[in-house]
Design a protein around this motif. Structure first.
Motif, PDB file in Angstrom:
ATOM      1  N   VAL A   1       0.967  -1.211   0.058  1.00 44.05           N
ATOM      2  CA  VAL A   1       0.043  -0.034  -0.163  1.00 44.05           C
ATOM      3  C   VAL A   1       0.755   1.225  -0.022  1.00 44.05           C
ATOM      4  CG1 VAL A   1      -1.580   1.306   1.338  1.00 44.05           C
ATOM      5  CG2 VAL A   1      -1.977  -1.200   1.093  1.00 44.05           C
ATOM      6  N   TYR A   2       0.480   2.350  -0.901  1.00 42.84           N
ATOM      7  CA  TYR A   2       1.128   3.551  -0.744  1.00 42.84           C
ATOM      8  C   TYR A   2       0.143   4.618  -1.228  1.00 42.84           C
ATOM      9  CZ  TYR A   2       1.550   2.663  -5.808  1.00 42.84           C
ATOM     10  OH  TYR A   2       1.024   2.309  -7.140  1.00 42.84           O
ATOM     11  N   TRP A   3       0.925   5.860  -1.028  1.00 45.24           N
ATOM     12  CA  TRP A   3      -0.098   7.029  -1.067  1.00 45.24           C
ATOM     13  C   TRP A   3       0.509   7.814  -2.377  1.00 45.24           C
ATOM     14  CZ3 TRP A   3      -4.299   8.064   1.382  1.00 45.24           C
ATOM     15  CH2 TRP A   3      -4.752   7.129   2.616  1.00 45.24           C
ATOM     16  N   ASN A   4      -0.371   8.317  -3.094  1.00 42.92           N
ATOM     17  CA  ASN A   4      -0.210   9.395  -4.074  1.00 42.92           C
ATOM     18  C   ASN A   4      -0.936  10.632  -3.809  1.00 42.92           C
ATOM     19  OD1 ASN A   4       1.458   7.545  -5.614  1.00 42.92           O
ATOM     20  ND2 ASN A   4      -0.698   7.014  -6.710  1.00 42.92           N
ATOM     21  N   LYS A   5      -0.073  11.867  -4.500  1.00 42.98           N
ATOM     22  CA  LYS A   5      -1.001  13.208  -4.496  1.00 42.98           C
ATOM     23  C   LYS A   5      -0.573  13.668  -5.912  1.00 42.98           C
ATOM     24  CE  LYS A   5      -0.342  17.756  -2.631  1.00 42.98           C
ATOM     25  NZ  LYS A   5       0.280  18.736  -1.881  1.00 42.98           N
ATOM     26  N   LYS A   6      -1.703  14.040  -6.521  1.00 37.81           N
ATOM     27  CA  LYS A   6      -1.541  14.352  -7.972  1.00 37.81           C
ATOM     28  C   LYS A   6      -1.069  13.445  -8.666  1.00 37.81           C
ATOM     29  CE  LYS A   6      -1.487  19.299  -6.784  1.00 37.81           C
ATOM     30  NZ  LYS A   6      -0.876  20.707  -6.878  1.00 37.81           N
ATOM     31  N   GLY A   7      -1.233  12.076  -8.577  1.00 40.60           N
ATOM     32  CA  GLY A   7      -0.769  11.068  -9.433  1.00 40.60           C
ATOM     33  C   GLY A   7       0.447  10.463  -9.099  1.00 40.60           C
ATOM     34  N   LYS A   8       1.287  11.232  -8.234  1.00 34.37           N
ATOM     35  CA  LYS A   8       2.507  10.748  -7.911  1.00 34.37           C
ATOM     36  C   LYS A   8       2.730  10.534  -6.428  1.00 34.37           C
ATOM     37  CE  LYS A   8       4.812  14.148 -11.230  1.00 34.37           C
ATOM     38  NZ  LYS A   8       5.753  15.338 -11.439  1.00 34.37           N
ATOM     39  N   LYS A   9       3.719   9.864  -6.133  1.00 39.02           N
ATOM     40  CA  LYS A   9       3.831   9.227  -4.771  1.00 39.02           C
ATOM     41  C   LYS A   9       4.159  10.578  -3.781  1.00 39.02           C
ATOM     42  CE  LYS A   9       5.272   4.535  -4.958  1.00 39.02           C
ATOM     43  NZ  LYS A   9       6.185   3.425  -4.565  1.00 39.02           N
ATOM     44  N   VAL A  10       3.806  10.475  -2.645  1.00 42.39           N
ATOM     45  CA  VAL A  10       3.927  11.451  -1.813  1.00 42.39           C
ATOM     46  C   VAL A  10       5.333  11.637  -1.582  1.00 42.39           C
ATOM     47  CG1 VAL A  10       1.472  11.871  -0.877  1.00 42.39           C
ATOM     48  CG2 VAL A  10       3.186  10.360   0.025  1.00 42.39           C
ATOM     49  N   ASN A  11       5.957  12.925  -1.579  1.00 42.16           N
ATOM     50  CA  ASN A  11       7.341  13.222  -1.141  1.00 42.16           C
ATOM     51  C   ASN A  11       7.357  14.679  -0.657  1.00 42.16           C
ATOM     52  OD1 ASN A  11      10.007  13.142  -0.985  1.00 42.16           O
ATOM     53  ND2 ASN A  11      10.185  13.262  -3.181  1.00 42.16           N
ATOM     54  N   SER A  12       7.493  14.784   0.724  1.00 42.18           N
ATOM     55  CA  SER A  12       7.780  16.203   1.402  1.00 42.18           C
ATOM     56  C   SER A  12       8.136  15.732   2.719  1.00 42.18           C
ATOM     57  CB  SER A  12       6.429  16.863   1.351  1.00 42.18           C
ATOM     58  OG  SER A  12       6.580  17.943   2.301  1.00 42.18           O
TER      59      SER A  12
END
Length: 167
Positions: free
Chosen positions: A82-93
């Motif tokens: 399971v992983y998370w996306n924001k705007k179609g990309k994996k979250v990275n912040s």
């Protein structure tokens, strides 16, 4: 390898296979048993299955400077990731943290501190294994403006995304 001669009865320990007399070795007889016993029971007893969500994230409303968390978990065979996306990309912040649990079959998305309008978005939870993938979304809304410390102490978050102030 010697071949069996026509008219001769092979010894009990030999069986003609494709015109050859083969002697079954102890390893050939026990190898299937070894493979069966060393495989995890889950792979022996369960059929392959695509991912299916067992915990789904819900829409949330947060306060600027506060914290928001979304939980997502799936099951399947083999166990999905399971992983998370924001705007179609994996979250990275640096402010967005993904915490995995259940050997990667579950993940918590934690955003802190919340920044409007940057964090206001639809977040997508994806579960994937070699049998397929599924996705579900949750929306984050952020309350902006000047809030006193007293106001944020009285703020309650409801599962259906309503925000209530407690007197």
């Amino acid at each position: 390898m010697p071949s069996c001669k026509p008219g001769r009865v092979p010894a009990r320990s030999r069986r003609p296979v494709l015109g050859f007399c083969l002697r079954p070795s102890p390893l050939c007889l026990t190898l299937p048993l070894i493979i069966f016993l060393t495989r995890p029971w889950g792979s022996v007893c369960e059929a392959l299955a695509p991912p299916r969500f067992t915990k789904i994230p819900t829409d949330q409303t947060g306060v600027s400077g506060g914290v928001a968390s979304f939980v997502c978990q799936a099951t399947g065979n083999p166990k999905p990731v399971v992983y998370w996306n924001k705007k179609g990309k994996k979250v990275n912040s640096q402010r967005i943290e993904t915490i995995e649990f259940d050997e990667g079959a579950g993940a918590v998305l934690r955003i802190q501190p919340l920044r409007a309008p940057r964090d206001e978005n639809v977040y997508e939870c994806v579960a994937r294994n070699n049998q397929g993938d599924i996705a579900i979304t949750a929306k984050l809304a952020i309350i902006r403006g000047k809030h006193t410390h007293k106001d944020t102490d009285r703020l309650l978050f409801q599962r259906d995304s309503r925000v209530l102030f407690v007197p």
